[in-house]
Design a protein around this motif. Structure first.
Motif, PDB file in Angstrom:
ATOM      1  N   ILE A   1      16.047   5.829   6.969  1.00 42.85           N
ATOM      2  CA  ILE A   1      17.111   5.480   7.921  1.00 42.85           C
ATOM      3  C   ILE A   1      18.448   6.019   7.427  1.00 42.85           C
ATOM      4  O   ILE A   1      19.214   6.618   8.191  1.00 42.85           O
ATOM      5  CB  ILE A   1      17.174   3.949   8.134  1.00 42.85           C
ATOM      6  N   LEU A   2      18.747   5.834   6.144  1.00 37.00           N
ATOM      7  CA  LEU A   2      20.005   6.319   5.577  1.00 37.00           C
ATOM      8  C   LEU A   2      20.087   7.843   5.609  1.00 37.00           C
ATOM      9  O   LEU A   2      21.138   8.412   5.893  1.00 37.00           O
ATOM     10  CB  LEU A   2      20.175   5.812   4.143  1.00 37.00           C
ATOM     11  N   ARG A   3      18.960   8.514   5.340  1.00 39.26           N
ATOM     12  CA  ARG A   3      18.938   9.971   5.390  1.00 39.26           C
ATOM     13  C   ARG A   3      19.250  10.470   6.799  1.00 39.26           C
ATOM     14  O   ARG A   3      20.065  11.372   6.992  1.00 39.26           O
ATOM     15  CB  ARG A   3      17.582  10.495   4.935  1.00 39.26           C
ATOM     16  N   LYS A   4      18.638   9.839   7.791  1.00 37.67           N
ATOM     17  CA  LYS A   4      18.878  10.247   9.182  1.00 37.67           C
ATOM     18  C   LYS A   4      20.317   9.946   9.605  1.00 37.67           C
ATOM     19  O   LYS A   4      20.947  10.750  10.300  1.00 37.67           O
ATOM     20  CB  LYS A   4      17.894   9.551  10.117  1.00 37.67           C
ATOM     21  N   ALA A   5      20.831   8.798   9.178  1.00 38.13           N
ATOM     22  CA  ALA A   5      22.208   8.442   9.517  1.00 38.13           C
ATOM     23  C   ALA A   5      23.186   9.423   8.864  1.00 38.13           C
ATOM     24  O   ALA A   5      24.162   9.851   9.495  1.00 38.13           O
ATOM     25  CB  ALA A   5      22.517   7.014   9.077  1.00 38.13           C
ATOM     26  N   SER A   6      22.911   9.782   7.623  1.00 41.00           N
ATOM     27  CA  SER A   6      23.770  10.738   6.917  1.00 41.00           C
ATOM     28  C   SER A   6      23.771  12.086   7.632  1.00 41.00           C
ATOM     29  O   SER A   6      24.829  12.694   7.819  1.00 41.00           O
ATOM     30  CB  SER A   6      23.270  10.888   5.484  1.00 41.00           C
ATOM     31  N   ALA A   7      22.598  12.543   8.031  1.00 37.42           N
ATOM     32  CA  ALA A   7      22.511  13.823   8.749  1.00 37.42           C
ATOM     33  C   ALA A   7      23.246  13.744  10.078  1.00 37.42           C
ATOM     34  O   ALA A   7      23.944  14.683  10.478  1.00 37.42           O
ATOM     35  CB  ALA A   7      21.049  14.195   8.967  1.00 37.42           C
ATOM     36  N   TYR A   8      23.122  12.630  10.770  1.00 30.73           N
ATOM     37  CA  TYR A   8      23.795  12.443  12.055  1.00 30.73           C
ATOM     38  C   TYR A   8      25.314  12.508  11.882  1.00 30.73           C
ATOM     39  O   TYR A   8      26.005  13.222  12.609  1.00 30.73           O
ATOM     40  CB  TYR A   8      23.381  11.105  12.668  1.00 30.73           C
ATOM     41  N   PHE A   9      25.840  11.776  10.902  1.00 30.98           N
ATOM     42  CA  PHE A   9      27.284  11.759  10.698  1.00 30.98           C
ATOM     43  C   PHE A   9      27.796  13.090  10.158  1.00 30.98           C
ATOM     44  O   PHE A   9      28.911  13.517  10.483  1.00 30.98           O
ATOM     45  CB  PHE A   9      27.697  10.600   9.792  1.00 30.98           C
ATOM     46  N   ALA A  10      27.008  13.779   9.343  1.00 32.90           N
ATOM     47  CA  ALA A  10      27.404  15.105   8.858  1.00 32.90           C
ATOM     48  C   ALA A  10      27.509  16.076  10.029  1.00 32.90           C
ATOM     49  O   ALA A  10      28.463  16.861  10.113  1.00 32.90           O
ATOM     50  CB  ALA A  10      26.402  15.605   7.825  1.00 32.90           C
ATOM     51  N   GLN A  11      26.545  16.017  10.946  1.00 31.89           N
ATOM     52  CA  GLN A  11      26.582  16.877  12.125  1.00 31.89           C
ATOM     53  C   GLN A  11      27.777  16.527  13.013  1.00 31.89           C
ATOM     54  O   GLN A  11      28.455  17.411  13.533  1.00 31.89           O
ATOM     55  CB  GLN A  11      25.276  16.742  12.931  1.00 31.89           C
ATOM     56  N   ALA A  12      28.060  15.230  13.158  1.00 29.45           N
ATOM     57  CA  ALA A  12      29.199  14.794  13.956  1.00 29.45           C
ATOM     58  C   ALA A  12      30.502  15.310  13.350  1.00 29.45           C
ATOM     59  O   ALA A  12      31.418  15.748  14.074  1.00 29.45           O
ATOM     60  CB  ALA A  12      29.233  13.272  14.065  1.00 29.45           C
ATOM     61  N   GLU A  13      30.602  15.317  12.031  1.00 31.53           N
ATOM     62  CA  GLU A  13      31.788  15.810  11.341  1.00 31.53           C
ATOM     63  C   GLU A  13      31.938  17.322  11.562  1.00 31.53           C
ATOM     64  O   GLU A  13      33.038  17.825  11.808  1.00 31.53           O
ATOM     65  CB  GLU A  13      31.724  15.470   9.854  1.00 31.53           C
ATOM     66  N   LEU A  14      30.819  18.062  11.489  1.00 28.77           N
ATOM     67  CA  LEU A  14      30.856  19.499  11.725  1.00 28.77           C
ATOM     68  C   LEU A  14      31.291  19.779  13.169  1.00 28.77           C
ATOM     69  O   LEU A  14      32.096  20.710  13.425  1.00 28.77           O
ATOM     70  CB  LEU A  14      29.496  20.131  11.446  1.00 28.77           C
ATOM     71  N   ASP A  15      30.759  19.033  14.109  1.00 32.11           N
ATOM     72  CA  ASP A  15      31.122  19.203  15.504  1.00 32.11           C
ATOM     73  C   ASP A  15      32.615  18.919  15.707  1.00 32.11           C
ATOM     74  O   ASP A  15      33.308  19.630  16.447  1.00 32.11           O
ATOM     75  CB  ASP A  15      30.303  18.278  16.423  1.00 32.11           C
TER      76      ASP A  15
END
Length: 107
Positions: A88-102
């Motif tokens: 769950i934490l790995r997926k959340a981290s990837a989601y927020f990293a992508q949101a930051e890039l966007d």
């Protein structure tokens, strides 16, 4: 298919105690088990497994004790929960990293 019957710990302890107490009246432990199992309402094989577990718990036989088995089960459950939490934490981290890039690419 036969339905599995769950015996209470009291029945389990009583059955094992009967086998140990009446062992001397029979030519073998298996004969004692075969004599006592129908009286308890379980199969001879079930009673044999209970006797063997009692022997492991008291140190008369090598193997995993009941306490160790419960500890292993608890640790396996904890490992499974921790792996789920990490996923769950790995997926959340990837989601927020992508949101930051966007967010950065839009500014």
């Amino acid at each position: 298919m036969r339905k599995s019957v769950k015996f209470s710990p009291e029945v389990w302890e009583r059955a094992v105690r009967l086998v140990l107490e009446h062992r001397s009246e029979h030519p073998s432990q298996w004969a004692a088990i075969e004599s006592i199992a129908p009286k308890i309402g379980c199969s001879s094989q079930t009673l044999l497994s209970w006797v063997r577990q009692q022997e492991r718990d008291t140190g008369l036989r090598d193997g995993v004790t009941t306490a160790e088995r419960e500890r292993i089960k608890a640790l396996e459950r904890e490992v499974r929960e921790l792996r789920q939490a990490n996923e769950i934490l790995r997926k959340a981290s990837a989601y927020f990293a992508q949101a930051e890039l966007d967010r950065r690419s839009k500014s």
